[in-house]
Motif scaffolding. Structure first.
Motif, short mmCIF file in Angstrom:
data_model
loop_
_atom_site.label_atom_id
_atom_site.label_comp_id
_atom_site.label_asym_id
_atom_site.label_seq_id
_atom_site.Cartn_x
_atom_site.Cartn_y
_atom_site.Cartn_z
N GLY A 9 -6.59 62.52 -24.22
CA GLY A 9 -6.17 61.73 -22.81
C GLY A 9 -5.18 60.33 -23.89
O GLY A 9 -4.09 61.74 -24.23
N ALA A 11 -4.56 59.47 -26.81
CA ALA A 11 -4.63 59.93 -28.09
C ALA A 11 -3.90 60.94 -28.32
O ALA A 11 -2.68 61.50 -28.51
N GLU A 30 -6.60 70.58 -22.20
CA GLU A 30 -8.25 69.81 -21.61
C GLU A 30 -8.53 70.69 -21.02
O GLU A 30 -9.20 71.76 -20.28
N ILE A 41 -9.01 55.58 -15.02
CA ILE A 41 -10.35 53.93 -15.02
C ILE A 41 -10.31 53.39 -15.12
O ILE A 41 -10.88 52.25 -15.69
N SER A 42 -8.69 52.80 -16.53
CA SER A 42 -9.72 51.95 -17.85
C SER A 42 -8.92 51.44 -16.99
O SER A 42 -7.60 50.39 -15.90
N CYS A 47 -5.68 49.80 -15.70
CA CYS A 47 -5.43 50.20 -17.16
C CYS A 47 -4.61 48.94 -18.79
O CYS A 47 -3.26 48.71 -17.86
N VAL A 129 -9.94 73.51 -19.84
CA VAL A 129 -9.86 75.08 -20.76
C VAL A 129 -10.64 73.66 -22.05
O VAL A 129 -10.32 72.55 -21.98
N THR A 160 -11.11 64.53 -29.02
CA THR A 160 -11.66 64.53 -27.43
C THR A 160 -12.86 63.45 -27.48
O THR A 160 -13.42 63.24 -26.34
N TYR A 165 -19.12 57.69 -20.57
CA TYR A 165 -18.42 58.00 -19.43
C TYR A 165 -18.39 59.05 -19.78
O TYR A 165 -16.96 59.53 -19.85
N GLY A 169 -15.22 63.31 -19.26
CA GLY A 169 -15.02 64.44 -20.36
C GLY A 169 -14.97 64.36 -21.61
O GLY A 169 -15.66 65.22 -22.29
N ILE A 352 -18.20 50.84 -22.43
CA ILE A 352 -16.97 51.24 -22.65
C ILE A 352 -16.25 52.22 -23.27
O ILE A 352 -16.06 52.60 -23.39
N VAL A 353 -16.67 51.66 -24.71
CA VAL A 353 -16.24 52.65 -25.97
C VAL A 353 -17.52 53.19 -26.62
O VAL A 353 -18.33 51.91 -26.81
N ASN A 393 -7.92 49.09 -27.76
CA ASN A 393 -8.63 50.74 -28.23
C ASN A 393 -7.39 51.52 -27.29
O ASN A 393 -7.41 52.49 -28.00
C1 LIG Z 1 -14.41 52.17 -18.18
C2 LIG Z 1 -13.33 51.89 -18.81
C3 LIG Z 1 -12.83 50.90 -19.22
C4 LIG Z 1 -11.57 51.10 -20.05
N1 LIG Z 1 -10.78 50.43 -19.88
C5 LIG Z 1 -9.84 49.53 -21.39
C6 LIG Z 1 -8.41 49.40 -21.01
O1 LIG Z 1 -8.13 48.68 -20.67
N2 LIG Z 1 -7.83 48.93 -22.24
C7 LIG Z 1 -8.35 50.63 -22.87
O2 LIG Z 1 -7.75 49.75 -25.21
N3 LIG Z 1 -9.14 50.40 -23.53
C8 LIG Z 1 -10.32 50.83 -22.12
N4 LIG Z 1 -11.50 51.44 -22.20
C9 LIG Z 1 -11.21 52.36 -23.98
C10 LIG Z 1 -10.67 53.44 -23.44
O3 LIG Z 1 -10.35 54.03 -22.15
C11 LIG Z 1 -10.44 54.76 -24.66
O4 LIG Z 1 -9.96 53.96 -26.02
C12 LIG Z 1 -9.31 55.97 -24.65
O5 LIG Z 1 -9.22 56.67 -23.72
C13 LIG Z 1 -9.91 56.29 -26.21
O6 LIG Z 1 -8.53 57.52 -26.19
P1 LIG Z 1 -9.07 58.92 -26.57
O7 LIG Z 1 -7.40 59.67 -26.18
O8 LIG Z 1 -9.21 59.28 -27.73
O9 LIG Z 1 -10.42 59.24 -25.89
P2 LIG Z 1 -9.90 59.48 -24.14
O10 LIG Z 1 -9.39 58.94 -23.07
O11 LIG Z 1 -12.15 59.71 -23.91
O12 LIG Z 1 -10.20 61.33 -23.85
C14 LIG Z 1 -9.92 62.47 -24.79
C15 LIG Z 1 -10.07 63.66 -23.99
O13 LIG Z 1 -10.69 65.12 -24.71
C16 LIG Z 1 -11.42 65.47 -23.05
N5 LIG Z 1 -12.16 66.74 -24.08
C17 LIG Z 1 -13.38 65.98 -24.65
N6 LIG Z 1 -13.85 66.89 -25.08
C18 LIG Z 1 -13.36 68.49 -25.02
C19 LIG Z 1 -13.10 69.20 -25.05
N7 LIG Z 1 -14.69 70.09 -26.22
N8 LIG Z 1 -12.92 70.07 -25.24
C20 LIG Z 1 -11.75 70.03 -24.55
N9 LIG Z 1 -10.93 68.93 -23.81
C21 LIG Z 1 -12.06 68.38 -24.48
C22 LIG Z 1 -11.63 65.26 -22.51
O14 LIG Z 1 -12.14 65.48 -20.94
C23 LIG Z 1 -10.67 63.44 -22.09
O15 LIG Z 1 -9.71 63.70 -21.76
C24 LIG Z 1 -12.06 51.71 -21.36
C25 LIG Z 1 -12.99 52.60 -20.76
C26 LIG Z 1 -13.81 52.94 -20.17
C27 LIG Z 1 -14.50 53.30 -19.89
#
Ligand SMILES: Cc1cc2nc3c(=O)[nH]c(=O)nc-3n(C[C@H](O)[C@H](O)[C@H](O)COP(=O)(O)OP(=O)(O)OC[C@H]3O[C@@H](n4cnc5c(N)ncnc54)[C@H](O)[C@@H]3O)c2cc1C
Length: 411
Positions: A9, A11, A30, A41-42, A47, A129, A160, A165, A169, A352-353, A393
């Protein structure tokens, strides 16, 4: 030094490319076939990648553990995010409330920019993976057990995401990994979530949702929604939306983040926050001069479809309005300014979060390094930090990802 990042994602992607920029050999794992599905989809596909607010206003929008991310937000700020994407050919624009989007209105431009940068920095991306377990030896992680066999590394970054949602993933599988490395998980709860209404209370009686229904699809502007929970109250002014089974829209989403650990929640809707009870009574007296039925006069006070719904809840809505008594006017005012909904949050899968996750006191905020397992770092929504809507976020994910990647490379 080999850094293995779990989850691509915002992060994990930022952690991987930052670790690579700091000289590490990096593998990014990933489970999906593509990176950044949630990012894609954010912001309704546009986005909202960050918010242009200054530091104080930005951190004010962080609901859970704001101080934990102060260092990360300074190390990689909202201006750094804007520069990162504009320098890589994704011009940005700032909208109402400081929300920053790509000029193209395409979230895919943000995902593509991260993908190209991962390639440019030589990160080895392995998609499809799923990481299932940590292999631990003497309190350190030595390898990852995955759907594609074992992956070895010196340092690991767990990114992760949360639990909402799950189709994207992020289904919460990372929490078990964190626990395997000795970490405590604060129970995940929905944040930025809609409410499901179970009953509506007027001054006359309580209606179950089956009986009352809701004016589905109606958006209310300039209203105040107040949540009463665990002896506390919190009000938000702005826009709300009736869904088929509850209340959503900006004010509801904001309130949800503050009430998600409460045992019981009641919502009070003030349709007329600009008018106090006395002024509203004077307005009713002015409106109630003819012998028109009350239900036909209500549209002067409320949006048409809300008025029709609302009339069904009042026992005197068939009365000519000039015969409505003082007591009935009082009850009408109470229902206009204080209509009560007993509500629960919608399931976490629809939020959403995620609020909750890895306990922040077990992570060093200066580096994102685990205080329990020395070769483990955390980034993004898996950590017990969540903020309001507005781009906060994703910025937190990018900032913690940057700090984790930089320090993992220097571990
Ligand atoms: C509908 C929606 C709209 C949003 N819109 C916004 C916005 O406009 N602005 C904003 O700031 N925030 C928004 N958010 C929140 C934001 O998208 C999240 O806070 C952000 O994506 C978190 O980032 P992340 O990298 O921590 O996690 P994620 O984006 O969730 O990424 C985690 C990744 O880890 C992978 N993963 C998980 N478990 C495993 C595993 N065991 N092995 C391998 N891979 C794994 C997943 O497949 C995923 O790709 C939105 C959220 C949603 C659901």
């Amino acid at each position: 030094m080999r850094v293995v990042v779990i989850g691509a994602g915002p992060a994990g992607s930022m952690a991987a490319l930052t670790a690579a920029a700091n000289g590490a050999e990096v593998i990014l794992l990933e489970r999906n076939e593509k990176i950044g599905r949630k990012l894609y989809i954010s912001g309704k596909g546009r986005c909202n990648v960050t918010n242009s607010a200054d530091f104080a206003d930005f951190t004010d929008k962080i609901v859970t553990n704001p101080k934990f991310v102060f260092g990360a937000l300074k190390a990689f700020s909202n201006s750094d995010t804007e520069k990162f994407f504009t320098d890589r050919g994704v011009p940005l624009k700032t909208e109402r409330g400081g929300r920053v989007f790509p000029v193209s209105d395409k979230a895919s431009d943000i995902v593509d920019a991260l993908f190209l940068e991962l390639k440019k920095r030589g990160v080895v991306l392995k998609t499809g993976v799923k990481v299932d377990n940590f292999v631990m030896e003497n309190g350190k992680i030595t390898a990852l057990a995955t759907s594609a066999g074992k992956f070895f590394g010196d340092v690991f970054v767990l990114a992760t995401g949360g639990k909402s949602y799950p189709g994207t993933g992020s289904d919460g599988s990372g929490y078990a990994l964190a626990q395997c490395a000795g970490h405590t998980i604060i129970e995940p709860k929905p944040a930025l979530s809609a409410f499901a209404v179970t009953s509506v209370k007027t001054p006359y009686r309580v209606f179950g949702l089956n009986e009352s229904g809701l004016p589905t699809g109606v958006s209310l502007k300039n209203i105040t929604l107040t949540a009463s929970f665990d002896g506390k109250r919190r009000s938000e002014f702005g826009e709300a939306l009736f869904t088929d089974d509850g209340i959503s829209g900006p004010v509801a989403l904001t309130l949800s983040s503050y009430v998600n650990r409460a045992k019981k929640v009641a919502l009070f809707l003030d349709f007329k926050p600009a008018l106090d009870e006395k002024t509203l009574d004077a307005r009713l007296l002015r409106e109630f001069v003819s012998n028109k039925r009350l239900k036909n006069v209500l549209p002067a006070l409320l949006p048409q479809s809300v008025a029709a719904w609302y009339a069904k809840l009042l026992p005197f809505s068939e009365k000519p309005c000039n015969s409505v008594t003082k007591e009935e006017r009082k009850n009408l005012i109470a229902a206009l300014k204080n209509l009560e909904f007993v509500a629960v949050l919608k399931p976490i899968e629809e939020a959403i979060v995620t609020s909750g996750g890895v306990k922040t006191s077990e992570i060093d905020p200066k580096t994102m390094r685990s205080k329990i397992t020395e070769n483990l770092y955390f980034a993004g929504e898996i950590i017990d930090v969540d903020a309001l809507t507005g781009g906060y976020n994703i910025q937190i994910a990018l900032s913690t990802g940057y700090l984790a990647g930089k320090n993992a490379a220097e571990n």
